[in-house]
Design an enzyme around this catalytic site. Structure first.
Site, mmCIF file in Angstrom:
data_model
loop_
_atom_site.group_PDB
_atom_site.id
_atom_site.type_symbol
_atom_site.label_atom_id
_atom_site.label_comp_id
_atom_site.label_asym_id
_atom_site.label_seq_id
_atom_site.Cartn_x
_atom_site.Cartn_y
_atom_site.Cartn_z
ATOM 1 N N GLY A 68 -0.216 -0.063 0.537
ATOM 2 C CA GLY A 68 0.748 -0.557 0.899
ATOM 3 C C GLY A 68 0.357 -1.261 2.386
ATOM 4 O O GLY A 68 1.133 -1.218 3.419
ATOM 5 N N ASN A 70 0.082 -4.328 3.108
ATOM 6 C CA ASN A 70 0.946 -5.549 3.518
ATOM 7 C C ASN A 70 2.270 -5.255 4.191
ATOM 8 O O ASN A 70 2.735 -5.741 5.254
ATOM 9 C CB ASN A 70 1.534 -6.441 2.368
ATOM 10 N N TRP A 71 2.787 -4.015 3.814
ATOM 11 C CA TRP A 71 4.110 -3.296 4.273
ATOM 12 C C TRP A 71 3.660 -2.962 5.628
ATOM 13 O O TRP A 71 4.680 -3.194 6.752
ATOM 14 C CB TRP A 71 4.397 -2.140 3.484
ATOM 15 N N HIS A 128 -9.875 -3.563 4.803
ATOM 16 C CA HIS A 128 -9.908 -2.502 3.592
ATOM 17 C C HIS A 128 -11.094 -1.827 3.859
ATOM 18 O O HIS A 128 -11.818 -1.109 2.931
ATOM 19 C CB HIS A 128 -9.832 -3.424 2.279
ATOM 20 N N ARG A 150 -2.757 6.735 0.577
ATOM 21 C CA ARG A 150 -1.818 6.948 -0.413
ATOM 22 C C ARG A 150 -2.351 7.620 -1.633
ATOM 23 O O ARG A 150 -3.505 7.597 -1.867
ATOM 24 C CB ARG A 150 -1.254 5.467 -0.951
ATOM 25 N N PHE A 249 11.610 -2.457 1.267
ATOM 26 C CA PHE A 249 10.967 -3.040 0.086
ATOM 27 C C PHE A 249 11.768 -4.175 -0.357
ATOM 28 O O PHE A 249 11.400 -5.358 -0.667
ATOM 29 C CB PHE A 249 11.115 -2.103 -1.122
HETATM 30 P P1 A3P Z 1 3.419 -1.162 -6.079
HETATM 31 O O1 A3P Z 1 2.390 -1.776 -6.955
HETATM 32 O O2 A3P Z 1 3.075 0.397 -6.696
HETATM 33 O O3 A3P Z 1 4.900 -1.517 -6.214
HETATM 34 P P2 A3P Z 1 -0.979 -3.529 -0.583
HETATM 35 O O4 A3P Z 1 -0.075 -4.509 0.390
HETATM 36 O O5 A3P Z 1 -2.049 -2.473 0.057
HETATM 37 O O6 A3P Z 1 -1.566 -4.379 -1.589
HETATM 38 O O7 A3P Z 1 -0.256 -2.511 -1.495
HETATM 39 C C1 A3P Z 1 0.800 -3.110 -2.511
HETATM 40 C C2 A3P Z 1 1.919 -1.804 -2.854
HETATM 41 O O8 A3P Z 1 2.559 -1.637 -1.843
HETATM 42 C C3 A3P Z 1 2.723 -2.175 -4.049
HETATM 43 O O9 A3P Z 1 2.778 -0.876 -4.867
HETATM 44 C C4 A3P Z 1 3.669 -2.775 -3.268
HETATM 45 O O10 A3P Z 1 4.897 -2.891 -4.154
HETATM 46 C C5 A3P Z 1 3.925 -1.948 -2.112
HETATM 47 N N1 A3P Z 1 4.982 -2.254 -1.218
HETATM 48 C C6 A3P Z 1 4.733 -3.516 -0.452
HETATM 49 N N2 A3P Z 1 5.823 -3.577 0.326
HETATM 50 C C7 A3P Z 1 6.588 -2.510 0.304
HETATM 51 C C8 A3P Z 1 7.765 -1.953 1.031
HETATM 52 N N3 A3P Z 1 8.344 -2.805 1.914
HETATM 53 N N4 A3P Z 1 8.210 -0.653 0.822
HETATM 54 C C9 A3P Z 1 7.460 0.125 -0.231
HETATM 55 N N5 A3P Z 1 6.360 -0.200 -0.991
HETATM 56 C C10 A3P Z 1 5.949 -1.380 -0.644
#
Ligand code: A3P
Length: 313
Positions: A68, A70-71, A128, A150, A249
């Site tokens: 997560g 990017n979140w 990372h 996670r 999301f």
């Molecule tokens: P999923 O593939 O399970 O949907 P990263 O950013 O580290 O690559 O992680 C990507 C994961 O974070 C993806 O999981 C993505 O959907 C999830 N993600 C991104 N933005 C999010 C948000 N605002 N709320 C919840 N999950 C989110």
């Protein structure tokens, strides 16, 4: 499309175009025993990174791929913007300013760190990398680090779909093949369990706060408040609501064409908890449960993951 978003989207599109002309075996390279994606990392960058001077007021987000990052990057950059009296996500914000660089510390060219030395404080840095591969100055200067973790079954599930959606990572014909590689350190950024156990050695330091994907999902407002307090950023109710609304999301996915271009569709996939139940076989559950026991159960990070709640059927 906003200017900053466009710069980033163009860069990503170039990287993906380069990946398309590469053979599957060329997409990853090994450095000090860990695999990394060739299109964004290189041994030269890792060498240059060693002398990167972290500042005590940098804000670092550390997270293994698919936890997560990017979140949480958006939550952190919104909070930094607020602390600077800027509108979150605006063209004057921290993200727009530093968007000339690829968003992870270890991505890019070897001159990146010279450019970064000129960026104004506070700099936002996502990575990372495992702690032992970060520049020494990060720990020497006691930089604040938000460590994002996670549950490993959802990490593997998300990583599988990401690998098949993104040209710069090797794709897989079957989930079983991916699972085998994930469990035997053959995926980019190495073994997630080793990552956790290395970071666990630092988890007690006062400049490091650990947060789980699942707890942000469960109560985003509380998570944002706790992160803001850790960073020493005062937040009023309106600012809190704005950050929470922007990081849902749905909002991020909706906005992703602007912020991430086509890459957004691959990145913002399901955004939930327990999707692993759609992929894991009984045998794979047993293997991962055993690896968790061996590497991380009983440690601070192991307990924080609430494995029984999120990873047992
Ligand atoms: P999923 O593939 O399970 O949907 P990263 O950013 O580290 O690559 O992680 C990507 C994961 O974070 C993806 O999981 C993505 O959907 C999830 N993600 C991104 N933005 C999010 C948000 N605002 N709320 C919840 N999950 C989110």
């Amino acid at each position: 499309m906003e200017k900053s978003g466009k710069t980033f989207v163009n860069k990503v599109e170039k990287i993906l175009a380069a990946a398309h002309s590469m053979h599957r075996d060329e997409l990853l390279f090994s450095y000090k025993g860990i695999f990394y994606p060739t299109t964004v990392c290189s041994p030269e960058v890792f060498q240059a990174l060693e002398s990167f001077e972290a500042r005590s007021d940098d804000v670092i987000l550390a997270g293994y791929p698919k936890t997560g990052t990017n979140w949480l990057s958006q939550i952190l950059t919104d909070l930094i913007d607020i602390s600077q009296k800027k509108t979150p996500g605006s063209e004057s914000g921290v993200k727009a300013e530093q968007v000339k660089e690829l968003p992870f510390l270890e991505f890019g060219d070897a001159e990146k760190y010279v450019r970064m030395s000129k960026y104004p404080s506070p700099r936002f840095i996502a990575t990372h990398l495992r702690p032992e591969n970060l520049p020494k100055s990060v720990f020497k200067n006691k930089v604040k680090i938000l460590l994002l973790i996670r549950n490993p079954k959802d990490v593997a599930t998300s990583y599988y779909h990401f690998s098949n959606g993104l040209a710069s990572l090797p794709s897989y014909e079957t989930w079983d093949d991916f699972f085998t590689d994930f469990m035997t350190k053959k995926t980019a950024f190495g073994c997630y369990f080793e990552y956790l156990s290395e970071w666990n050695k630092y988890a007690d330091q006062e400049n490091i706060m650990t947060i789980t994907y699942e707890e942000v999902k469960e109560n985003p407002a509380l998570a944002v408040k706790t992160i803001a307090a850790f960073l020493g950023i005062p937040l009023n109710e309106e600012q809190l609501q704005l950050v929470v609304e922007r990081c849902s999301f749905q909002s991020m996915k909706k906005n992703s064409e602007k912020t991430h271009g086509k890459f957004g569709n691959v990145l913002f996939r399901k955004g939930g908890v327990s999707d692993w139940k759609n992929l894991f076989t009984e045998d794979q559950n047993e293997k991962m449960d055993k690896a968790f026991e061996e590497h991380i159960a009983g440690t601070k990070l192991g307990k924080k993951l609430k494995y029984d709640l999120y990873c047992k059927a």
